[in-house]
Design an enzyme around this catalytic site. Structure first.
Site, PDB file in Angstrom:
ATOM      1  N   ARG A  82      62.680 -45.612  27.654  1.00  0.00           N
ATOM      2  CA  ARG A  82      62.103 -46.429  28.733  1.00  0.00           C
ATOM      3  C   ARG A  82      62.951 -47.677  28.964  1.00  0.00           C
ATOM      4  O   ARG A  82      63.005 -48.221  30.057  1.00  0.00           O
ATOM      5  CB  ARG A  82      60.640 -46.788  28.389  1.00  0.00           C
ATOM      6  CG  ARG A  82      59.978 -47.674  29.429  1.00  0.00           C
ATOM      7  CD  ARG A  82      58.441 -47.603  29.387  1.00  0.00           C
ATOM      8  NE  ARG A  82      57.900 -47.685  28.044  1.00  0.00           N
ATOM      9  CZ  ARG A  82      57.809 -48.818  27.325  1.00  0.00           C
ATOM     10  NH1 ARG A  82      58.220 -49.965  27.828  1.00  0.00           N
ATOM     11  NH2 ARG A  82      57.303 -48.807  26.106  1.00  0.00           N
ATOM     12  N   TYR A  95      60.083 -47.083  55.986  1.00  0.00           N
ATOM     13  CA  TYR A  95      59.560 -45.908  55.295  1.00  0.00           C
ATOM     14  C   TYR A  95      58.067 -46.148  55.007  1.00  0.00           C
ATOM     15  O   TYR A  95      57.687 -47.245  54.594  1.00  0.00           O
ATOM     16  CB  TYR A  95      60.345 -45.717  53.987  1.00  0.00           C
ATOM     17  CG  TYR A  95      59.849 -44.575  53.155  1.00  0.00           C
ATOM     18  CD1 TYR A  95      60.088 -43.263  53.549  1.00  0.00           C
ATOM     19  CD2 TYR A  95      59.118 -44.800  51.993  1.00  0.00           C
ATOM     20  CE1 TYR A  95      59.621 -42.206  52.790  1.00  0.00           C
ATOM     21  CE2 TYR A  95      58.651 -43.745  51.233  1.00  0.00           C
ATOM     22  CZ  TYR A  95      58.902 -42.448  51.638  1.00  0.00           C
ATOM     23  OH  TYR A  95      58.438 -41.403  50.890  1.00  0.00           O
ATOM     24  N   ASP A 140      67.291 -51.411  51.835  1.00  0.00           N
ATOM     25  CA  ASP A 140      67.087 -49.998  51.543  1.00  0.00           C
ATOM     26  C   ASP A 140      68.119 -49.238  52.382  1.00  0.00           C
ATOM     27  O   ASP A 140      68.012 -49.150  53.601  1.00  0.00           O
ATOM     28  CB  ASP A 140      65.658 -49.583  51.908  1.00  0.00           C
ATOM     29  CG  ASP A 140      65.358 -48.114  51.598  1.00  0.00           C
ATOM     30  OD1 ASP A 140      66.316 -47.315  51.523  1.00  0.00           O
ATOM     31  OD2 ASP A 140      64.172 -47.756  51.458  1.00  0.00           O
ATOM     32  N   LYS A 183      67.088 -38.390  47.956  1.00  0.00           N
ATOM     33  CA  LYS A 183      67.595 -37.889  49.233  1.00  0.00           C
ATOM     34  C   LYS A 183      69.077 -37.530  49.086  1.00  0.00           C
ATOM     35  O   LYS A 183      69.418 -36.705  48.253  1.00  0.00           O
ATOM     36  CB  LYS A 183      67.341 -38.940  50.322  1.00  0.00           C
ATOM     37  CG  LYS A 183      65.933 -39.547  50.283  1.00  0.00           C
ATOM     38  CD  LYS A 183      64.842 -38.559  50.664  1.00  0.00           C
ATOM     39  CE  LYS A 183      63.434 -39.084  50.411  1.00  0.00           C
ATOM     40  NZ  LYS A 183      63.119 -40.398  50.938  1.00  0.00           N
TER      41      LYS A 183
END
Ligand SMILES: *Cc1c(COP(=O)(O)O)cnc(C)c1O
Length: 388
Positions: free
Chosen positions: A54, A107, A177, A202
């Site tokens: 993590r 988005y 972004d 993507k």
């Protein structure tokens, strides 16, 4: 001489691989420590790998190195998704009483984070017309605005934000972004933007087989983001990081091919009587063509069209393709189509749809890697099924 980015995409991020050419997956969640002192050091050092996954993982770190190199950044942190990256940036850098400036077309997940989550934590958000560079400056509240969060090209109409003007903003940190562009089309950090973010789910991973997000910037800022991210727990899985690295190796040829097919498709669709408008940054008639030419090296594989026949035409079009598939997401090998008015945005009222840039006949196309002739003929044939 510096390498082209297509070459960097192939060479970068190999620290976890030893002599293997393909990315090696370190599935381990934990790592043996040599001493108590080493454990103490690794537990508190931002980005440490070889402690507990993590905190950091060698395969994930290799993907992060590759993205940092492609974006011209000192550091990067990968997440379990693009939204993992966005929520870590927003919630990790803002506190109650802070203010964020963003744009009104975004988005849908990012929009919900700003409209539904931020208010619960007392973080105020102002959404401006992102295409108006003066609007960003005008919305900043000195001493209160902590972040300016832009998306360019933006969902769903590929609106562009002027990166030079955004990067010149003094005071708040600026975040872009850049998912639709990839580092091959634009490099926001080179304009002075502080953080660049991607849904690597993507085009970066590029094969619809990795849920992955990433943010890149200065080491100092990334250390801050890391401090929150370790507790947020949206860390990338090593499996997805390996798929991400594998995908990056072919980023150059994929994006070049998608741009070539998309340019041809956009041109053909512009001349079709059933298509009212084609939005594509590579078309001479694109509303922000000058800005696109100034800040984007590639127009990319995404285009948005408005069908003259409205809602019925939109539905008929996305259900009549043979090669293109009806699915969310973008940037993969398969050509995908979406009709927001009947799917993702079906609950909005007409005026809300218009504000979001979605008309009844709006269809988004993510051009894939099939033969260009097949993609063009498939989408032109689907128009035959549409009412005009
Ligand atoms: C998909 C997407 C996101 C969210 O990414 P996930 O990996 O699905 O969480 C954020 N921004 C843009 C522009 C996207 O297309």
């Amino acid at each position: 001489m510096t390498d082209h980015l297509e070459t960097t995409a192939i060479r970068a991020g190999r620290s976890a691989d030893g002599r293997a050419l393909a990315p090696v997956m370190h599935a381990s969640t934990t790592f043996a420590l040599e001493s108590v002192d080493e454990g103490r050091r690794l537990a508190s050092a931002p980005g440490s790998t070889n402690f507990y996954s993590r905190y950091g993982n060698p395969s994930v770190a290799a993907f992060e190195e590759a993205i940092a190199e492609l974006e011209g950044a000192e550091a990067a942190r990968a997440f379990a998704s693009g939204m993992g990256a966005m929520s870590a940036v927003v919630l990790g850098l803002c506190s109650t009483g802070d203010h964020i400036v963003t744009q009104n077309r975004l988005y849908a997940g990012t929009q919900m984070l700003f409209s539904a989550v931020c208010p619960r934590f007392g973080i105020e958000v102002t959404a401006v017309d992102g295409t108006d560079p003066d609007a960003w400056e005008a919305a900043i509240r000195p001493g209160k605005t902590v972040l300016c969060v832009a998306e360019t090209p933006a969902n769903p109409r590929l609106d562009l934000v002027d990166l030079r003007r955004l990067g010149a903003i003094a005071g708040p940190m600026t975040v872009v972004d850049s998912t639709f562009a990839t580092p091959l089309a634009q490099r926001p950090l080179s304009y002075g933007v502080d953080l660049v973010l991607h849904s690597a789910t993507k085009a970066l991973a590029g094969h619809n087989d990795a849920s992955l997000g990433v943010v890149a910037g200065s080491k100092e800022l990334l250390d801050w983001v890391w401090g929150f991210a370790v507790l947020q727990g949206a860390n990338a899985s090593p499996f997805d990081a390996v798929n991400g690295l594998r995908g990056l190796r072919t980023l150059g040829v994929r994006v070049a091919r998608q741009t070539e097919t998309a340019t041809r498709l956009a041109t053909e669709l512009s001349n079709h009587p059933k298509v009212a408008e084609v939005v594509y940054p590579g078309l001479p008639g694109f509303a922000q063509a000058e800005l696109a030419a100034a800040q984007m090296d590639l127009a990319g594989g995404l285009l948005t069209i408005d069908l003259s026949g409205g809602l019925e035409a939109g539905r008929a079009f996305v259900e009549s393709t043979r090669i293109a598939q009806l699915a969310p997401s973008l940037g993969g090998p398969e050509t995908l189509v979406t009709h927001p008015a009947s799917t993702t945005h079906v609950s909005l009222f007409p005026d809300e749809l218009e504000a979001a840039g979605i008309r009844p006949g709006t269809v988004r196309i993510s051009v894939g890697l099939e033969h260009p002739d097949d993609v063009v003929s498939d989408l032109l044939s689907a128009l035959d099924a549409c009412p005009s």
